[in-house]
Each structure stands twice: as C-alpha cells, then as structure tokens.
Enzyme design. Structure first.
Site, PDB file in Angstrom:
ATOM      1  CE  LYS A 126      55.873  -1.436  11.285  1.00 20.71           C
ATOM      2  NZ  LYS A 126      57.260  -0.956  11.208  1.00 20.71           N
ATOM      3  CG  ASP A 166      56.687  -0.037   7.788  1.00 20.03           C
ATOM      4  OD1 ASP A 166      57.769  -0.179   8.368  1.00 20.03           O
ATOM      5  OD2 ASP A 166      56.220  -0.921   7.031  1.00 20.03           O
TER       6      ASP A 166
HETATM    7  P1  NDP Z   1      58.347   2.595   0.935  1.00 17.03           P
HETATM    8  O1  NDP Z   1      56.902   2.424   0.826  1.00 17.03           O
HETATM    9  O2  NDP Z   1      58.934   3.962   0.898  1.00 17.03           O
HETATM   10  O3  NDP Z   1      59.111   1.723  -0.152  1.00 17.03           O
HETATM   11  C1  NDP Z   1      58.931   0.349  -0.234  1.00 17.03           C
HETATM   12  C2  NDP Z   1      59.708  -0.175  -1.425  1.00 17.03           C
HETATM   13  O4  NDP Z   1      59.671  -1.601  -1.387  1.00 17.03           O
HETATM   14  C3  NDP Z   1      59.112   0.218  -2.747  1.00 17.03           C
HETATM   15  O5  NDP Z   1      60.129   0.285  -3.707  1.00 17.03           O
HETATM   16  C4  NDP Z   1      58.156  -0.925  -3.032  1.00 17.03           C
HETATM   17  O6  NDP Z   1      57.842  -1.086  -4.413  1.00 17.03           O
HETATM   18  C5  NDP Z   1      58.939  -2.103  -2.514  1.00 17.03           C
HETATM   19  N1  NDP Z   1      58.010  -3.144  -2.061  1.00 17.03           N
HETATM   20  C6  NDP Z   1      57.077  -3.037  -1.090  1.00 17.03           C
HETATM   21  N2  NDP Z   1      56.374  -4.176  -0.958  1.00 17.03           N
HETATM   22  C7  NDP Z   1      56.872  -5.002  -1.887  1.00 17.03           C
HETATM   23  C8  NDP Z   1      56.585  -6.327  -2.230  1.00 17.03           C
HETATM   24  N3  NDP Z   1      55.617  -7.018  -1.612  1.00 17.03           N
HETATM   25  N4  NDP Z   1      57.327  -6.883  -3.230  1.00 17.03           N
HETATM   26  C9  NDP Z   1      58.304  -6.186  -3.859  1.00 17.03           C
HETATM   27  N5  NDP Z   1      58.627  -4.909  -3.567  1.00 17.03           N
HETATM   28  C10 NDP Z   1      57.926  -4.345  -2.593  1.00 17.03           C
HETATM   29  O7  NDP Z   1      58.746   1.864   2.312  1.00 17.03           O
HETATM   30  P2  NDP Z   1      60.069   2.024   3.174  1.00 17.03           P
HETATM   31  O8  NDP Z   1      61.237   2.280   2.303  1.00 17.03           O
HETATM   32  O9  NDP Z   1      59.754   2.943   4.293  1.00 17.03           O
HETATM   33  O10 NDP Z   1      60.179   0.567   3.826  1.00 17.03           O
HETATM   34  C11 NDP Z   1      60.936  -0.479   3.237  1.00 17.03           C
HETATM   35  C12 NDP Z   1      61.268  -1.523   4.283  1.00 17.03           C
HETATM   36  O11 NDP Z   1      62.027  -0.922   5.339  1.00 17.03           O
HETATM   37  C13 NDP Z   1      60.056  -2.173   4.977  1.00 17.03           C
HETATM   38  O12 NDP Z   1      60.397  -3.506   5.323  1.00 17.03           O
HETATM   39  C14 NDP Z   1      59.926  -1.351   6.266  1.00 17.03           C
HETATM   40  O13 NDP Z   1      59.262  -2.068   7.269  1.00 17.03           O
HETATM   41  C15 NDP Z   1      61.394  -1.151   6.596  1.00 17.03           C
HETATM   42  N6  NDP Z   1      61.724  -0.027   7.488  1.00 17.03           N
HETATM   43  C16 NDP Z   1      61.316   1.243   7.213  1.00 17.03           C
HETATM   44  C17 NDP Z   1      61.662   2.276   8.059  1.00 17.03           C
HETATM   45  C18 NDP Z   1      61.319   3.686   7.763  1.00 17.03           C
HETATM   46  O14 NDP Z   1      61.746   4.562   8.528  1.00 17.03           O
HETATM   47  N7  NDP Z   1      60.595   3.992   6.699  1.00 17.03           N
HETATM   48  C19 NDP Z   1      62.426   2.025   9.293  1.00 17.03           C
HETATM   49  C20 NDP Z   1      62.868   0.658   9.436  1.00 17.03           C
HETATM   50  C21 NDP Z   1      62.498  -0.320   8.568  1.00 17.03           C
HETATM   51  P3  NDP Z   1      56.423  -0.573  -4.962  1.00 17.03           P
HETATM   52  O15 NDP Z   1      56.524   0.916  -4.882  1.00 17.03           O
HETATM   53  O16 NDP Z   1      56.336  -1.118  -6.324  1.00 17.03           O
HETATM   54  O17 NDP Z   1      55.401  -1.149  -4.014  1.00 17.03           O
HETATM   55  O1  2IT Z   2      60.231  -0.494  11.113  1.00 20.70           O
HETATM   56  C1  2IT Z   2      60.500   0.602  11.651  1.00 20.70           C
HETATM   57  O2  2IT Z   2      61.348   0.679  12.548  1.00 20.70           O
HETATM   58  C2  2IT Z   2      59.804   1.789  11.185  1.00 20.70           C
HETATM   59  N1  2IT Z   2      58.995   1.692  10.268  1.00 20.70           N
HETATM   60  C3  2IT Z   2      60.030   3.108  11.842  1.00 20.70           C
HETATM   61  C4  2IT Z   2      59.246   3.226  13.112  1.00 20.70           C
HETATM   62  C5  2IT Z   2      59.269   4.577  13.773  1.00 20.70           C
HETATM   63  O3  2IT Z   2      58.556   4.702  14.772  1.00 20.70           O
HETATM   64  O4  2IT Z   2      59.976   5.485  13.335  1.00 20.70           O
END
Ligand code: NDP
Ligand code: 2IT
Length: 444
Positions: A126, A166
């Site tokens: 990561k 992420d």
């Molecule tokens: P994005 O940046 O696309 O979206 C994040 C969302 O979460 C936004 O709505 C953001 O609001 C909110 N957010 C982020 N930090 C905070 C915080 N500290 N407090 C409150 N709200 C918060 O990220 P993703 O959707 O990609 O990721 C979301 C989660 O999913 C994370 O935990 C990530 O690690 C996990 N994840 C993502 C994957 C992927 O493929 N993208 C795969 C597996 C897991 P704001 O815009 O206001 O910051």
């Molecule tokens: O938390 C996760 O699994 C991710 N942000 C996606 C990682 C990836 O390599 O697609």
C-alpha cells in the site's frame, strides 16, 4: 504467554504511535488464534507471525511540487511493500491529508489477506501521501503526481509492485502517474491498475469494488435465508466504492437511502439517484449539498448520522473507523440484518463484536471489498497477454470470485467451529495460503 499475545505485544512495542496498524494486527491475530494454536510449534520456530507483521520494506520520501501561485509545496510519500510470498506487491495509493505511516501499514497488512482471498497471485502492499487533491487544479494534481512518481518509479514494476487507486486516487491521478512512469523508465507495462481504457485499463475496474461488495452481500444473505430484493440499504461515503455499490444494489432490487461525505450526509427516502450522484461527485467534484439542492426528495444533514437511519443492510464505504459501538447499537435497534464493509476497517473492534453478538451478518472488508483488487489482478492478466476482455467477461469473473470468497470464508469458519463468524473465516482463509507459501520459500 501465548504466541499470539507475545507477537501482539511486540508489534505494539516496536511500532509506537501507529494505532490503526495495531488495530488491524489485533483483529487479524485474535481471530487466527485457533489456526495458530493448531500449529504453534512450527509457527513459533519459523517466527511466522513476527515475519508476517514486519513489512518486507517501506519507503518514505519527499514530494515537492509547485502550486498555481508559484509556491513550492512539500508532501510526504509512502510505499510499504508488505509481503510478496504469493505474488508481486499489490495495493492502492491513498491521497488524503490524514495519511501517515501507520495508516499505510494497516492498509498494507490487510491487503496481504485480502489479496490471498481473491485466489489470484498478488502480494500485499500500500502507499500514498498526505497530499489533498480536494480543491486543487488539474495542473496542481498533475505536478504532485509527477513528482510522486519520480521517486516511486524506482521501486515498482509490473512484476515487482503494482499500485492502484484508493481514497483520493482515481482515473485522473493514475493517468498522470502512468505518464510519468513511462517517461522516466521508458517501458510500457502494466505497472499500475485502474488505468484509463485507452491505455491498458480494464473494463469494469471502476465498478468492481462496489459491484463486488454487492455480489458478496447477496451471496451471504442468500446462504442465510434472505433475499436482497426489497431491502433498504444505508451506504456511507460517496466516492468510487459507494457510487457503484449503490448502483448494483439498485440493480439487484434493493433501495439505497443514504450516502455521505466528510462534511455531511443525505437521506433520500425515494432512493439515491445514482446518475445525479455521479454527476455531482465524478464530474463536478462537488459536495453533497449540490445533490440535495438538485433533488426534491433528499434531505441534507451536517456531520455524521447515516447509521441512525432505519435499514436492513448497512454498507460502510467511506474510511476506517467510521462505524462505532453507538452506531452498531442503533443499527441493531433498527432491525439491521447485515453489515458488509466496502471500506477498509470502517467498523471499530467493539462495534464488530456487538454486531456479531447480536446475530447481524458481518462481512469484513478484506473479503467484502476484495472485488476491486481482484479486478486489478484481472487487469494485470489482460496487460500481460496484451488483450482486453469485454465488460461482461470481467464482470462475470468478478461475480465468480466474490461468491467463491464467501464460500471459502464460510467453510474456514466452520472448520474451526466458528460457523457464521466471517471475520474469523476471512482471516484464516486468507492466512493459510500465505503461511504455506512463506514456509515453503524458507527463511526470507
Ligand atoms: P474515494 O476517494 O472515491 O471516496 C471516499 C469517500 O469517503 C468520499 O465520499 C469521502 O468524502 C469519504 N471520506 C474519506 N475520508 C473520510 C473521512 N476521514 N471522514 C469521512 N468521510 C471520508 O475513495 P474510495 O471510494 O475509493 O474508497 C473508500 C474506501 O474503500 C476506503 O476505505 C478505501 O480504502 C476502500 N477501498 C477502495 C477500493 C477501490 O477500488 N477504490 C478497493 C477496496 C477498498 P470527501 O469527498 O468529503 O472526502
Ligand atoms: O484497498 C484496496 O483493495 C484498493 N484500494 C484496491 C487495490 C488495487 O490494487 O486495486
């Protein structure tokens, strides 16, 4: 003292001021107890848990860039290469002001087991930076990404370490980083996933984490005698994972009534309008107040509150530690039957315990959100064979992977007499393959 307790103590002593890392290690090791105790002598002699909790290596570097006013800004970049016993390091890059080494280490540690659960050959890693893309111009984001990659490119490669998106890292950031990697290293390779479709990205990668979350949730419900159709769903977050979770939930006949961001949340009893949400978040990069302003049925609330809304299914999709014990109590009191984590470690340990004690079906993030990284691995396969598969082909593989993950963790839980405890099941199923590979490869 038991081996697990000894290692937990050692991890806390050796890594002070990294509470999220301690939390992730504690959750994993506690639930591995039965598997560890069954092989304690071998694992102790091999120092397996000491090796597993110590990253192979970690990079921390300066990221200087120039803002639109001509001012030089300095951020900190990280890449933690945690464990490559079953494949090249694989895991996202988080861009958020809260990022520090402990957060990257917790995410990298979780990623080892998640990636193992996918059944695909990917190790755990990561990275990220405390850079905040919010409110920056495209040129500023590009300047940051180029500087970040100027250093990161020394450590990554299609067969070594393959970063992805992420929080805060989406298609725009991956594009700028890919361009800079290519410019410096001079090779056109699948060094990043989540790429644009015109330069080696995979169809369905954008949707994969949210869709995968729903495929696993649907299977978990089905195996416990419930139908997802007609269920009310609360989602937190409104980013990549939340948007496509909402879209798939609607396609499966459920109704999503909430989304949130870091400033507030929306309650929309008519069901979240996903097209409008995408316009607000993906195109305009605006706040949820804009969603509420454009939609008559929606109420906007400042602050936290998503988990106070009555629902059957809760899908935390924002960030770590966003569903606390008091939220778990509210969900149980409102009759919630299932919680599946779209985010990484969104539920605190005491909240998880409370939900499980109250018979709420609980799917931990390392299983429930594995569809994103699984599809990243499918992107790597397509890049290696220099072909691209159709949306339907990738989506159907994703669906198969998620159903398979659920059954693997269900079986692992049963094998250790913990039927229905999917946290234990996920940790044990993810751990077994990694442990076997580490032992087979000798002391390294
Ligand atoms: P994005 O940046 O696309 O979206 C994040 C969302 O979460 C936004 O709505 C953001 O609001 C909110 N957010 C982020 N930090 C905070 C915080 N500290 N407090 C409150 N709200 C918060 O990220 P993703 O959707 O990609 O990721 C979301 C989660 O999913 C994370 O935990 C990530 O690690 C996990 N994840 C993502 C994957 C992927 O493929 N993208 C795969 C597996 C897991 P704001 O815009 O206001 O910051
Ligand atoms: O938390 C996760 O699994 C991710 N942000 C996606 C990682 C990836 O390599 O697609």
């Amino acid at each position: 003292m038991s081996y697990v307790d000894e290692v937990l103590e050692r991890v806390i002593a050796k890594n002070p001021a990294e509470p999220e890392f301690h939390q992730a290690v504690k959750e994993v090791l506690e639930s591995l107890r039965p598997a560890i105790e069954a092989n304690e002598e071998t694992y102790r002699r091999e120092a397996l848990l000491e090796r597993l909790t110590e990253p192979d290596r970690q990079f921390k570097f300066r990221v200087p860039w120039v803002d639109d006013k001509g001012q030089v800004q300095v951020n900190t970049g990280y890449r933690v290469q945690f464990n490559n016993s079953i494949g090249p390091y694989k895991g996202g890059l988080r861009l958020h002001p809260s990022v520090n080494l402990g957060i990257i280490k917790f995410l990298g540690f979780e990623q080892i087991f998640k990636n193992s659960l996918t059944g695909l050959p990917i190790g755990g890693g990561k990275g990220g930076s405390d850079f905040d893309p919010k409110g920056k111009s495209d040129r500023e984001v590009m300047a940051f990404c180029q500087s970040f990659m100027t250093e990161l490119c020394k450590y990554i490669g299609a067969d070594t370490d393959v970063p992805a998106g992420d929080i805060g890292t989406g298609a725009r950031e991956i594009g700028y980083m890919f361009g800079q990697f290519k410019k410096i290293r001079g090779t056109y390779e699948g060094v990043l996933t989540g790429k644009g479709l015109s330069y080696g990205g995979s169809l369905a990668r954008t949707e994969a984490t949210g869709y995968g979350l729903l495929y696993l949730t649907e299977e978990m419900l089905k195996c416990n005698g419930h139908d997802i159709k007609g269920k009310t769903v609360c989602i937190s977050g409104s980013g990549n994972v939340a948007i496509y979770a909402a879209q798939k939930a609607h396609q499966l006949g459920a109704k999503v009534v909430t989304v949130s961001d870091s400033t507030g949340w929306v309650y929309d009893p008519e069901g979240i309008d996903v097209a409008l949400l995408k316009e607000v978040k993906e195109v305009k990069r605006a706040r949820l107040t804009e969603y509420a302003a454009a939609r008559q049925s929606a109420e906007y609330h400042e602050g936290r509150g998503v988990w106070s809304v009555k629902c059957d299914i809760a899908l935390p999709c924002a960030t770590q530690n966003e569903l606390f014990l008091e939220d778990a109590k509210a969900l149980v009191a409102n009759g919630c039957i299932a919680v599946a984590e779209g985010a990484n470690m969104p539920t605190t340990l005491d909240a998880t315990e409370y939900l499980q004690q109250n018979k709420v079906l609980f799917a931990p993030g390392k299983a429930a959100n594995a569809g994103g990284v699984a599809t990243s691995a499918l992107e790597m396969s397509q890049n290696s064979e220099r072909l691209s598969w159709t949306f339907e082909e990738v989506d159907s593989k994703l669906q198969g992977i998620m159903v398979n993950i659920f059954h693997n963790l269900d079986d692992a839980a049963k094998r250790y007499g913990k039927e229905g405890d999917y946290v234990t099941g996920a940790n044990i199923a993810g751990f077994e393959k990694v442990a076997e590979a580490m032992i087979a490869q000798g002391v390294c």
